[in-house]
Design a protein around this motif. Structure first.
Motif, PDB file in Angstrom:
ATOM      1  N   MET A  99       0.850  -1.170   0.000  1.00 14.07           N
ATOM      2  CA  MET A  99       0.000   0.000   0.000  1.00 14.07           C
ATOM      3  C   MET A  99       0.899   1.238   0.000  1.00 14.07           C
ATOM      4  N   ARG A 100       0.552   2.166  -0.820  1.00 12.43           N
ATOM      5  CA  ARG A 100       1.355   3.377  -0.929  1.00 12.43           C
ATOM      6  C   ARG A 100       1.102   4.287   0.269  1.00 12.43           C
ATOM      7  N   ALA A 101       2.043   5.164   0.549  1.00 15.37           N
ATOM      8  CA  ALA A 101       1.955   6.071   1.692  1.00 15.37           C
ATOM      9  C   ALA A 101       0.748   7.003   1.562  1.00 15.37           C
ATOM     10  N   ARG A 102       0.487   7.434   0.355  1.00 11.15           N
ATOM     11  CA  ARG A 102      -0.641   8.340   0.133  1.00 11.15           C
ATOM     12  C   ARG A 102      -1.969   7.646   0.450  1.00 11.15           C
ATOM     13  N   THR A 103      -2.117   6.423   0.046  1.00 13.31           N
ATOM     14  CA  THR A 103      -3.333   5.652   0.308  1.00 13.31           C
ATOM     15  C   THR A 103      -3.476   5.380   1.804  1.00 13.31           C
ATOM     16  N   ARG A 104      -2.366   5.066   2.455  1.00 14.59           N
ATOM     17  CA  ARG A 104      -2.392   4.808   3.890  1.00 14.59           C
ATOM     18  C   ARG A 104      -2.824   6.064   4.655  1.00 14.59           C
ATOM     19  N   ARG A 105      -2.304   7.225   4.258  1.00 13.47           N
ATOM     20  CA  ARG A 105      -2.709   8.484   4.895  1.00 13.47           C
ATOM     21  C   ARG A 105      -4.191   8.746   4.683  1.00 13.47           C
ATOM     22  N   LEU A 106      -4.685   8.458   3.505  1.00 13.73           N
ATOM     23  CA  LEU A 106      -6.098   8.664   3.202  1.00 13.73           C
ATOM     24  C   LEU A 106      -6.977   7.764   4.070  1.00 13.73           C
ATOM     25  N   TYR A 107      -6.604   6.500   4.217  1.00 15.96           N
ATOM     26  CA  TYR A 107      -7.352   5.591   5.093  1.00 15.96           C
ATOM     27  C   TYR A 107      -7.302   6.057   6.549  1.00 15.96           C
ATOM     28  N   THR A 108      -6.138   6.466   7.004  1.00 17.13           N
ATOM     29  CA  THR A 108      -5.981   6.936   8.380  1.00 17.13           C
ATOM     30  C   THR A 108      -6.849   8.168   8.626  1.00 17.13           C
ATOM     31  N   PHE A 109      -6.830   9.100   7.691  1.00 23.17           N
ATOM     32  CA  PHE A 109      -7.657  10.295   7.814  1.00 23.17           C
ATOM     33  C   PHE A 109      -9.143   9.935   7.820  1.00 23.17           C
ATOM     34  N   GLY A 110      -9.550   9.030   6.968  1.00 19.14           N
ATOM     35  CA  GLY A 110     -10.950   8.610   6.897  1.00 19.14           C
ATOM     36  C   GLY A 110     -11.420   7.955   8.188  1.00 19.14           C
ATOM     37  N   ILE A 111     -10.592   7.085   8.746  1.00 16.88           N
ATOM     38  CA  ILE A 111     -10.946   6.416  10.005  1.00 16.88           C
ATOM     39  C   ILE A 111     -11.007   7.426  11.147  1.00 16.88           C
ATOM     40  N   ALA A 112     -10.041   8.342  11.200  1.00 12.35           N
ATOM     41  CA  ALA A 112     -10.040   9.364  12.257  1.00 12.35           C
ATOM     42  C   ALA A 112     -11.274  10.254  12.145  1.00 12.35           C
ATOM     43  N   ALA A 113     -11.630  10.655  10.937  1.00  4.87           N
ATOM     44  CA  ALA A 113     -12.819  11.495  10.740  1.00  4.87           C
ATOM     45  C   ALA A 113     -14.082  10.750  11.157  1.00  4.87           C
ATOM     46  N   ALA A 114     -14.177   9.478  10.812  1.00  6.83           N
ATOM     47  CA  ALA A 114     -15.350   8.687  11.189  1.00  6.83           C
ATOM     48  C   ALA A 114     -15.450   8.551  12.707  1.00  6.83           C
ATOM     49  N   LEU A 115     -14.329   8.353  13.386  1.00  4.41           N
ATOM     50  CA  LEU A 115     -14.336   8.250  14.845  1.00  4.41           C
ATOM     51  C   LEU A 115     -14.746   9.571  15.497  1.00  4.41           C
ATOM     52  N   ILE A 116     -14.281  10.674  14.965  1.00  7.04           N
ATOM     53  CA  ILE A 116     -14.644  11.986  15.514  1.00  7.04           C
ATOM     54  C   ILE A 116     -16.136  12.247  15.327  1.00  7.04           C
ATOM     55  N   VAL A 117     -16.664  11.937  14.165  1.00  8.58           N
ATOM     56  CA  VAL A 117     -18.094  12.120  13.908  1.00  8.58           C
ATOM     57  C   VAL A 117     -18.918  11.216  14.824  1.00  8.58           C
ATOM     58  N   ALA A 118     -18.490   9.979  15.005  1.00  7.44           N
ATOM     59  CA  ALA A 118     -19.214   9.054  15.880  1.00  7.44           C
ATOM     60  C   ALA A 118     -19.191   9.538  17.329  1.00  7.44           C
ATOM     61  N   ALA A 119     -18.052  10.023  17.792  1.00  8.66           N
ATOM     62  CA  ALA A 119     -17.956  10.532  19.166  1.00  8.66           C
ATOM     63  C   ALA A 119     -18.831  11.767  19.351  1.00  8.66           C
ATOM     64  N   ALA A 120     -18.838  12.661  18.378  1.00  4.71           N
ATOM     65  CA  ALA A 120     -19.671  13.863  18.467  1.00  4.71           C
ATOM     66  C   ALA A 120     -21.154  13.497  18.471  1.00  4.71           C
ATOM     67  N   ALA A 121     -21.552  12.557  17.635  1.00  5.42           N
ATOM     68  CA  ALA A 121     -22.952  12.132  17.596  1.00  5.42           C
ATOM     69  C   ALA A 121     -23.358  11.478  18.910  1.00  5.42           C
ATOM     70  N   LEU A 122     -22.506  10.650  19.458  1.00  4.05           N
ATOM     71  CA  LEU A 122     -22.799  10.003  20.737  1.00  4.05           C
ATOM     72  C   LEU A 122     -22.947  11.038  21.849  1.00  4.05           C
ATOM     73  N   ALA A 123     -22.056  11.997  21.901  1.00  2.00           N
ATOM     74  CA  ALA A 123     -22.138  13.048  22.918  1.00  2.00           C
ATOM     75  C   ALA A 123     -23.407  13.875  22.743  1.00  2.00           C
ATOM     76  N   PHE A 124     -23.743  14.214  21.516  1.00  2.00           N
ATOM     77  CA  PHE A 124     -24.941  15.008  21.255  1.00  2.00           C
ATOM     78  C   PHE A 124     -26.196  14.283  21.726  1.00  2.00           C
TER      79      PHE A 124
END
Length: 141
Positions: free
Chosen positions: A1-26
């Motif tokens: 897996m290329r570094a660019r693809t790995r960064r994209l996956y990492t960013f996507g997972i982090a964004a999904a976790l942040i959205v899930a945490a915000a929704a749960l708190a709300f």
């Protein structure tokens, strides 16, 4: 897996976790919010669901305070700047500052008949409040 693809996956997972945490708190905070209702707001929106603990507030209507059960239970009407009112019953010891014409915040639940049964009363005061215990000290110098 290329570094660019790995960064994209990492960013996507982090964004999904942040959205899930915000929704749960709300949703958690929305369900547990203890809102302050005035008679006008209750007249417009209706009573909260039965059994939900809420706060109601306004002024104690002059002439509405009555006692029952040998003084153990008090009933009074809460008013605001609208024609709407809330009938409150309270069984317990009222705060020292509680009286007709004063501000009050009551915590409790509504009965199916629409009467508010308070478990706690808070008397509101202005910014010049001073406890009774300190007034003699001020007068004495």
């Amino acid at each position: 897996m290329r570094a660019r693809t790995r960064r994209l996956y990492t960013f996507g997972i982090a964004a999904a976790l942040i959205v899930a945490a915000a929704a749960l708190a709300f949703f958690a905070l929305r369900e547990n919010a203890n809102l302050f209702y005035t008679p006008e707001v209750l007249a417009e929106k209706g009573l909260p669901r039965e059994g939900r603990e809420v706060k109601v507030g306004g002024w104690v209507e002059p002439g509405s305070l009555t006692y029952a059960d040998g003084g153990a239970t008090m009933r009074f009407t809460v008013i605001d700047n609208s024609p709407s009112t809330i009938t409150v019953s309270f069984n317990g010891v009222a705060p020292d500052l509680f009286r007709e014409g004063q501000g009050v915040v009551a915590t409790g639940t509504f009965t199916p008949e629409g009467e508010f049964t308070a478990r706690q009363l808070l008397a509101k005061h202005d910014e010049n409040y001073q406890p009774r215990e300190l007034k003699p000290l001020e007068a004495g110098g």
